[in-house]
Design a protein around this motif. Structure first.
Motif, PDB file in Angstrom:
ATOM      1  N   ASP A 133      -5.089 -10.422  -9.136  1.00  0.00           N
ATOM      2  CA  ASP A 133      -4.128  -9.424  -8.667  1.00  0.00           C
ATOM      3  C   ASP A 133      -3.318 -10.030  -7.513  1.00  0.00           C
ATOM      4  O   ASP A 133      -3.843 -10.274  -6.422  1.00  0.00           O
ATOM      5  N   LYS A 134      -2.038 -10.282  -7.747  1.00  0.00           N
ATOM      6  CA  LYS A 134      -1.189 -10.932  -6.740  1.00  0.00           C
ATOM      7  C   LYS A 134      -1.029 -10.082  -5.486  1.00  0.00           C
ATOM      8  O   LYS A 134      -0.786 -10.604  -4.394  1.00  0.00           O
ATOM      9  N   SER A 175      -2.187   5.326  -4.272  1.00  0.00           N
ATOM     10  CA  SER A 175      -2.645   4.147  -5.017  1.00  0.00           C
ATOM     11  C   SER A 175      -1.858   2.951  -4.518  1.00  0.00           C
ATOM     12  O   SER A 175      -0.751   3.094  -3.977  1.00  0.00           O
ATOM     13  N   VAL A 176      -2.409   1.767  -4.693  1.00  0.00           N
ATOM     14  CA  VAL A 176      -1.754   0.565  -4.191  1.00  0.00           C
ATOM     15  C   VAL A 176      -0.379   0.380  -4.826  1.00  0.00           C
ATOM     16  O   VAL A 176       0.571  -0.089  -4.178  1.00  0.00           O
ATOM     17  N   SER A 177      -0.232   0.780  -6.082  1.00  0.00           N
ATOM     18  CA  SER A 177       1.035   0.566  -6.785  1.00  0.00           C
ATOM     19  C   SER A 177       2.169   1.421  -6.231  1.00  0.00           C
ATOM     20  O   SER A 177       3.331   1.153  -6.526  1.00  0.00           O
ATOM     21  N   THR A 178       1.865   2.433  -5.429  1.00  0.00           N
ATOM     22  CA  THR A 178       2.926   3.249  -4.838  1.00  0.00           C
ATOM     23  C   THR A 178       3.542   2.586  -3.603  1.00  0.00           C
ATOM     24  O   THR A 178       4.537   3.069  -3.072  1.00  0.00           O
ATOM     25  N   TRP A 179       2.933   1.487  -3.154  1.00  0.00           N
ATOM     26  CA  TRP A 179       3.473   0.791  -1.983  1.00  0.00           C
ATOM     27  C   TRP A 179       3.689  -0.705  -2.214  1.00  0.00           C
ATOM     28  O   TRP A 179       4.682  -1.278  -1.779  1.00  0.00           O
ATOM     29  N   ILE A 180       2.750  -1.347  -2.917  1.00  0.00           N
ATOM     30  CA  ILE A 180       2.792  -2.804  -3.055  1.00  0.00           C
ATOM     31  C   ILE A 180       2.926  -3.194  -4.522  1.00  0.00           C
ATOM     32  O   ILE A 180       2.218  -2.660  -5.378  1.00  0.00           O
ATOM     33  N   ASN A 181       3.836  -4.126  -4.802  1.00  0.00           N
ATOM     34  CA  ASN A 181       3.931  -4.712  -6.143  1.00  0.00           C
ATOM     35  C   ASN A 181       3.773  -6.229  -6.036  1.00  0.00           C
ATOM     36  O   ASN A 181       3.446  -6.747  -4.964  1.00  0.00           O
ATOM     37  N   ASP A 182       4.006  -6.925  -7.094  1.00  0.00           N
ATOM     38  CA  ASP A 182       3.803  -8.381  -7.096  1.00  0.00           C
ATOM     39  C   ASP A 182       4.737  -9.120  -6.144  1.00  0.00           C
ATOM     40  O   ASP A 182       4.517 -10.292  -5.822  1.00  0.00           O
ATOM     41  N   ASN A 183       5.805  -8.453  -5.704  1.00  0.00           N
ATOM     42  CA  ASN A 183       6.764  -9.086  -4.800  1.00  0.00           C
ATOM     43  C   ASN A 183       6.559  -8.693  -3.341  1.00  0.00           C
ATOM     44  O   ASN A 183       7.311  -9.116  -2.466  1.00  0.00           O
ATOM     45  N   GLY A 184       5.566  -7.868  -3.084  1.00  0.00           N
ATOM     46  CA  GLY A 184       5.295  -7.468  -1.709  1.00  0.00           C
ATOM     47  C   GLY A 184       5.312  -5.970  -1.524  1.00  0.00           C
ATOM     48  O   GLY A 184       5.378  -5.196  -2.491  1.00  0.00           O
TER      49      GLY A 184
END
Length: 355
Positions: free
Chosen positions: A100-101, A70-79
């Motif tokens: 979605d930043k 999932s995207v959250s396992t690699w990218i968060n709002d800070n990069g």
């Protein structure tokens, strides 16, 4: 002293470094859908000679294919988290909520990503609008395990008695996480549309004749709204998401009220369990759903529209049209099994391993 969470991360880093495997499948550190999906693919890949390891972190991997589940396992709002340059990256990103930043980092990650995977055409169009190259985008549907979601293994009356559900009411299913965070979930996760679900139920004339069967964590907002509306409900929390199959056997209809989706899995699960489905026009529902043929499509994202289709489903409960609709859904889901969808992943992994 190390917290349990930090200890788990350190353990996975060590295993990522010393254990031999072909694909590192990065999952969320929670017993929910992303982990369950990884476990299912792990089982299938093992049967086909691919060693797929599950991990809650990519750190420690070298010269591997890393598949972020999932995207959250690699990218968060800070990069994006830094990944060793020797690895090949596959990123699964099912849907992009408004504002979605994380999407703003995508263009700069193009050189690192071998493939960006999504499950539906709506999401693909969003990625293309952010100038991600089409040659790197793959669509593989979210599958369902038809060996688990087998309607013939269950009896509706038995399941209703087991969970002490009313036998004289129209039971509507809603099995998802639709509150923010992993606590009570009193703040609604609006992309999942819990407010639209509750608005739709509020507009039904005979609230005393329906019952909501809920599952999933963080359902506090929905339960609070149901209490205020005087609508009865039962909340069953299941640690293993695949155990939800039994709950499908107890319901008369399922409602997908999301504003944005990549699937959801409820589409395939409802079809496999021959449950009439009411849905907004999202994700894979838009790709595979046909209004009044295999589901009831809400005309827009509003409680009024969802309520209208729900009334029709209640009216059609025992009609020939409703029976034909679930049969059509059951036939459609046969092309969305793990056996069929996993062949795409097997081919992709083998291709990356030879590069």
């Amino acid at each position: 002293m190390l917290s349990l969470r930090k200890f788990r991360v350190l353990y996975h880093i060590l295993m990522n470094y010393i254990v031999d495997y072909d694909v590192l499948y990065v999952i969320e550190d929670a017993d929910w859908v992303v982990k369950s999906e990884g476990m299912n693919y792990q089982k299938y890949m093992k049967r086909n000679g691919i060693r797929l390891r599950l991990s809650i972190t990519p750190i420690g991997a070298r010269d591997k294919t890393i598949h972020f589940g999932s995207v959250s396992t690699w990218i968060n709002d800070n990069g994006a988290k830094k990944i060793h340059s020797s690895n090949k990256i596959v990123l699964t990103w099912y849907h992009v909520p408004e504002n979605d930043k994380r999407i703003n980092y995508l263009k700069n990650l193009v050189p690192q990503i071998s493939y960006l995977h999504t499950s539906c055409e709506i999401s693909k169009k969003i990625f293309l609008s952010y100038e991600f190259p089409e040659s790197k985008i793959i669509i593989v549907p979210i599958p369902v395990d038809l060996e688990v979601f087998d309607i013939d293994k269950f009896d509706k009356q038995f399941t209703r008695q087991k969970y002490q559900l009313p036998t004289d009411k129209f039971i509507i299913g809603s099995f998802q996480k639709d509150g923010n965070g992993w606590g009570e979930g009193m703040t609604p996760k609006l992309v999942k549309g819990p407010d639209l679900l509750c608005d739709a139920l509020d507009l039904l004339e005979k609230k005393d004749q329906i019952h909501l069967l809920l599952s999933g964590p963080a359902r506090g907002y929905v339960k609070s709204r149901l209490d205020k509306s005087g609508i009865s409900f039962t909340h069953v929390y299941l640690k293993d998401p695949s155990d939800v199959v039994e709950l499908y056997s107890a319901i008369d209809a399922y409602v997908i009220s999301s504003r944005v989706e990549g699937g959801p899995k409820a589409l395939m699960e409802s079809w496999a369990m021959k449950v009439p489905l009411i849905s907004t026009n999202v994700g894979m529902c838009a790709d595979y759903g046909i209004d009044d043929v295999n589901l009831y499509f809400s005309k827009d994202h509003s409680g009024a529209s969802i309520s209208k289709e729900l009334r029709q489903a209640i009216s059609d409960l025992k009609s020939s049209s409703a029976k034909q609709m679930v049969e059509n859904g059951f036939n459609a889901v046969k092309n969305l099994s793990y056996d069929k969808c996993s062949k795409d992943w097997l081919k992709l992994y083998k291709n990356l391993m030879t590069k």
